[in-house]
Design a protein around this motif. Sequence first.
Motif, PDB file in Angstrom:
ATOM      1  N   ASP A  33       0.852  -1.184   0.000  1.00 21.39           N
ATOM      2  CA  ASP A  33       0.000   0.000   0.000  1.00 21.39           C
ATOM      3  C   ASP A  33       0.889   1.235   0.000  1.00 21.39           C
ATOM      4  O   ASP A  33       1.973   1.222   0.597  1.00 21.39           O
ATOM      5  N   VAL A  34       0.437   2.288  -0.640  1.00 18.23           N
ATOM      6  CA  VAL A  34       1.151   3.560  -0.634  1.00 18.23           C
ATOM      7  C   VAL A  34       0.248   4.615  -0.023  1.00 18.23           C
ATOM      8  O   VAL A  34      -0.919   4.752  -0.421  1.00 18.23           O
ATOM      9  N   LEU A  35       0.790   5.361   0.940  1.00 17.96           N
ATOM     10  CA  LEU A  35       0.047   6.455   1.556  1.00 17.96           C
ATOM     11  C   LEU A  35       0.465   7.771   0.918  1.00 17.96           C
ATOM     12  O   LEU A  35       1.654   8.115   0.896  1.00 17.96           O
ATOM     13  N   VAL A  36      -0.505   8.495   0.390  1.00 15.55           N
ATOM     14  CA  VAL A  36      -0.273   9.832  -0.155  1.00 15.55           C
ATOM     15  C   VAL A  36      -1.046  10.808   0.727  1.00 15.55           C
ATOM     16  O   VAL A  36      -2.279  10.844   0.710  1.00 15.55           O
ATOM     17  N   ALA A  37      -0.317  11.589   1.513  1.00 12.66           N
ATOM     18  CA  ALA A  37      -0.934  12.598   2.373  1.00 12.66           C
ATOM     19  C   ALA A  37      -0.577  13.969   1.831  1.00 12.66           C
ATOM     20  O   ALA A  37       0.602  14.300   1.679  1.00 12.66           O
ATOM     21  N   GLY A  38      -1.601  14.759   1.503  1.00 13.40           N
ATOM     22  CA  GLY A  38      -1.339  16.080   0.950  1.00 13.40           C
ATOM     23  C   GLY A  38      -2.623  16.851   0.791  1.00 13.40           C
ATOM     24  O   GLY A  38      -3.652  16.518   1.388  1.00 13.40           O
ATOM     25  N   ASN A  39      -2.558  17.892  -0.009  1.00 12.42           N
ATOM     26  CA  ASN A  39      -3.717  18.723  -0.280  1.00 12.42           C
ATOM     27  C   ASN A  39      -3.847  18.903  -1.790  1.00 12.42           C
ATOM     28  O   ASN A  39      -2.881  19.288  -2.445  1.00 12.42           O
ATOM     29  N   ALA A  40      -5.027  18.581  -2.318  1.00 11.70           N
ATOM     30  CA  ALA A  40      -5.239  18.594  -3.766  1.00 11.70           C
ATOM     31  C   ALA A  40      -4.192  17.727  -4.452  1.00 11.70           C
ATOM     32  O   ALA A  40      -3.509  18.145  -5.383  1.00 11.70           O
ATOM     33  N   CYS A  41      -4.068  16.492  -3.953  1.00 11.41           N
ATOM     34  CA  CYS A  41      -2.985  15.594  -4.370  1.00 11.41           C
ATOM     35  C   CYS A  41      -3.490  14.417  -5.200  1.00 11.41           C
ATOM     36  O   CYS A  41      -2.850  13.357  -5.224  1.00 11.41           O
ATOM     37  N   ALA A  42      -4.616  14.583  -5.875  1.00 11.95           N
ATOM     38  CA  ALA A  42      -5.178  13.487  -6.665  1.00 11.95           C
ATOM     39  C   ALA A  42      -4.234  13.033  -7.762  1.00 11.95           C
ATOM     40  O   ALA A  42      -4.138  11.831  -8.056  1.00 11.95           O
ATOM     41  N   ALA A  43      -3.509  13.977  -8.368  1.00  9.14           N
ATOM     42  CA  ALA A  43      -2.578  13.614  -9.443  1.00  9.14           C
ATOM     43  C   ALA A  43      -1.448  12.744  -8.915  1.00  9.14           C
ATOM     44  O   ALA A  43      -1.044  11.765  -9.560  1.00  9.14           O
ATOM     45  N   ALA A  44      -0.939  13.074  -7.730  1.00  9.99           N
ATOM     46  CA  ALA A  44       0.118  12.261  -7.127  1.00  9.99           C
ATOM     47  C   ALA A  44      -0.398  10.871  -6.793  1.00  9.99           C
ATOM     48  O   ALA A  44       0.306   9.864  -6.966  1.00  9.99           O
ATOM     49  N   ALA A  45      -1.646  10.780  -6.333  1.00  6.98           N
ATOM     50  CA  ALA A  45      -2.233   9.482  -6.006  1.00  6.98           C
ATOM     51  C   ALA A  45      -2.376   8.615  -7.259  1.00  6.98           C
ATOM     52  O   ALA A  45      -2.080   7.411  -7.234  1.00  6.98           O
ATOM     53  N   GLN A  46      -2.806   9.214  -8.350  1.00  7.81           N
ATOM     54  CA  GLN A  46      -2.927   8.463  -9.600  1.00  7.81           C
ATOM     55  C   GLN A  46      -1.560   8.009 -10.092  1.00  7.81           C
ATOM     56  O   GLN A  46      -1.416   6.891 -10.610  1.00  7.81           O
ATOM     57  N   ALA A  47      -0.555   8.873  -9.933  1.00  9.93           N
ATOM     58  CA  ALA A  47       0.804   8.492 -10.328  1.00  9.93           C
ATOM     59  C   ALA A  47       1.299   7.318  -9.494  1.00  9.93           C
ATOM     60  O   ALA A  47       1.947   6.397 -10.005  1.00  9.93           O
ATOM     61  N   ALA A  48       0.977   7.319  -8.205  1.00 12.44           N
ATOM     62  CA  ALA A  48       1.385   6.223  -7.329  1.00 12.44           C
ATOM     63  C   ALA A  48       0.704   4.919  -7.729  1.00 12.44           C
ATOM     64  O   ALA A  48       1.304   3.838  -7.669  1.00 12.44           O
ATOM     65  N   ALA A  49      -0.554   5.012  -8.141  1.00 11.89           N
ATOM     66  CA  ALA A  49      -1.303   3.809  -8.518  1.00 11.89           C
ATOM     67  C   ALA A  49      -0.727   3.139  -9.754  1.00 11.89           C
ATOM     68  O   ALA A  49      -0.921   1.930  -9.956  1.00 11.89           O
ATOM     69  N   MET A  50      -0.014   3.895 -10.573  1.00 12.33           N
ATOM     70  CA  MET A  50       0.547   3.355 -11.808  1.00 12.33           C
ATOM     71  C   MET A  50       1.919   2.724 -11.616  1.00 12.33           C
ATOM     72  O   MET A  50       2.514   2.229 -12.563  1.00 12.33           O
ATOM     73  N   ILE A  51       2.435   2.741 -10.391  1.00 10.32           N
ATOM     74  CA  ILE A  51       3.746   2.151 -10.115  1.00 10.32           C
ATOM     75  C   ILE A  51       3.612   0.636  -9.988  1.00 10.32           C
ATOM     76  O   ILE A  51       2.705   0.129  -9.317  1.00 10.32           O
ATOM     77  N   ASP A  52       4.496  -0.076 -10.630  1.00 13.40           N
ATOM     78  CA  ASP A  52       4.471  -1.532 -10.614  1.00 13.40           C
ATOM     79  C   ASP A  52       4.633  -2.055  -9.192  1.00 13.40           C
ATOM     80  O   ASP A  52       5.522  -1.627  -8.453  1.00 13.40           O
ATOM     81  N   GLY A  53       3.781  -2.977  -8.795  1.00 13.45           N
ATOM     82  CA  GLY A  53       3.859  -3.600  -7.483  1.00 13.45           C
ATOM     83  C   GLY A  53       2.932  -2.998  -6.456  1.00 13.45           C
ATOM     84  O   GLY A  53       2.743  -3.584  -5.380  1.00 13.45           O
ATOM     85  N   VAL A  54       2.345  -1.845  -6.746  1.00 18.12           N
ATOM     86  CA  VAL A  54       1.458  -1.182  -5.793  1.00 18.12           C
ATOM     87  C   VAL A  54       0.045  -1.755  -5.916  1.00 18.12           C
ATOM     88  O   VAL A  54      -0.556  -1.723  -6.993  1.00 18.12           O
ATOM     89  N   ALA A  55      -0.464  -2.288  -4.813  1.00 18.99           N
ATOM     90  CA  ALA A  55      -1.808  -2.865  -4.827  1.00 18.99           C
ATOM     91  C   ALA A  55      -2.872  -1.825  -4.537  1.00 18.99           C
ATOM     92  O   ALA A  55      -3.964  -1.864  -5.106  1.00 18.99           O
ATOM     93  N   ARG A  56      -2.551  -0.874  -3.628  1.00 19.04           N
ATOM     94  CA  ARG A  56      -3.558   0.095  -3.210  1.00 19.04           C
ATOM     95  C   ARG A  56      -2.881   1.404  -2.828  1.00 19.04           C
ATOM     96  O   ARG A  56      -1.797   1.413  -2.246  1.00 19.04           O
ATOM     97  N   VAL A  57      -3.526   2.510  -3.186  1.00 23.41           N
ATOM     98  CA  VAL A  57      -3.065   3.838  -2.787  1.00 23.41           C
ATOM     99  C   VAL A  57      -4.108   4.428  -1.856  1.00 23.41           C
ATOM    100  O   VAL A  57      -5.294   4.513  -2.205  1.00 23.41           O
TER     101      VAL A  57
END
Length: 310
Positions: A33-57
């Motif tokens: 799992d990857v934790l994305v904590a921020g403000n108006a960070c939807a783009a970063a979350a989508q980028a994290a979801a596209m990383i190989d091996g990541v099951a959940r953001v």
Amino acid sequence: MTILVIAEHDHVSIKSATLNTIGAATKIGGDIDVLVAGNACAAAAQAAAMIDGVARVRVADATHYADQSAENVAALVVAHAGGYSHVLAPATTFGKNLLPRVAALLNVAQISDIVAVESGDTFIRPIYAGNALATVRSRDAVKVITVRSTGFEPAGAGGGGIVEALPAGADLGLSRLIGRELTKSARPELGDAKIIVSGGRGLGNGENYHRLLDPLADKLGAALGASRAAVDAGFVPNDYQVGQTGKIVAPELYIAVGISGAIQHLAGMKDSKVIVAINKDTDAPIFQVADYGLVADLFEAVPEITGLLA
């Protein structure tokens, strides 16, 4: 096992050190799992979801995470740490500020700066400025770990993790960001550069540093770095510093100009693929780790090398 990786990001994209941290997580094994904590960070979350091996953001989006303060993010991590066997973050300024707080709040020992994974509970980390490697086994229920980015290959693209919202924690109000001063440069970022030209005290002053090294770095498409002695002397800002108390780098090519090679500096660059040292002192410690050494006056050698480059 389920592993939580704390993403370092700018609310739009994921920092490269996080990719290496995810690479380390894949060596441990289990769901990531990857934790994305921020403000108006939807783009970063989508980028994290596209990383190989990541099951959940897991995305915590709130105004008080805009500056990603260690106090607020640590409280968020601890509140949702249940069910995770490992909590990982890059061994950058961000991770070094955040994870000790997480470890303290969870009442577990932190394992810092790992460079290899032996198993799910056993890790290798450098000690004594990188002169020795320690094998550390943890019996803690949750392993809290910072990852040295140069020790692991970055995770690639091609993942398809799901993105889900995570309830934000309260604003603890323990710290407030006053401002940031960013160094703007057309050159590559020091931590990501494939070629680094680094200068030391032997350059004499900041004017010589830029007069000699800027043209060489420009021709090579390189980032600029420096030893702590050069930074302390005011030649360049401290974000140029390579070493134990600066940035840990491992580029394809590292050119050390006028750097004697103190142990603290070597700890930050000795994993470079090819090291070239230019120094007039034949006994300089830098030559012990250099693949190519030039014993010469840097004030003559550097302009000559720069002139030979196309």
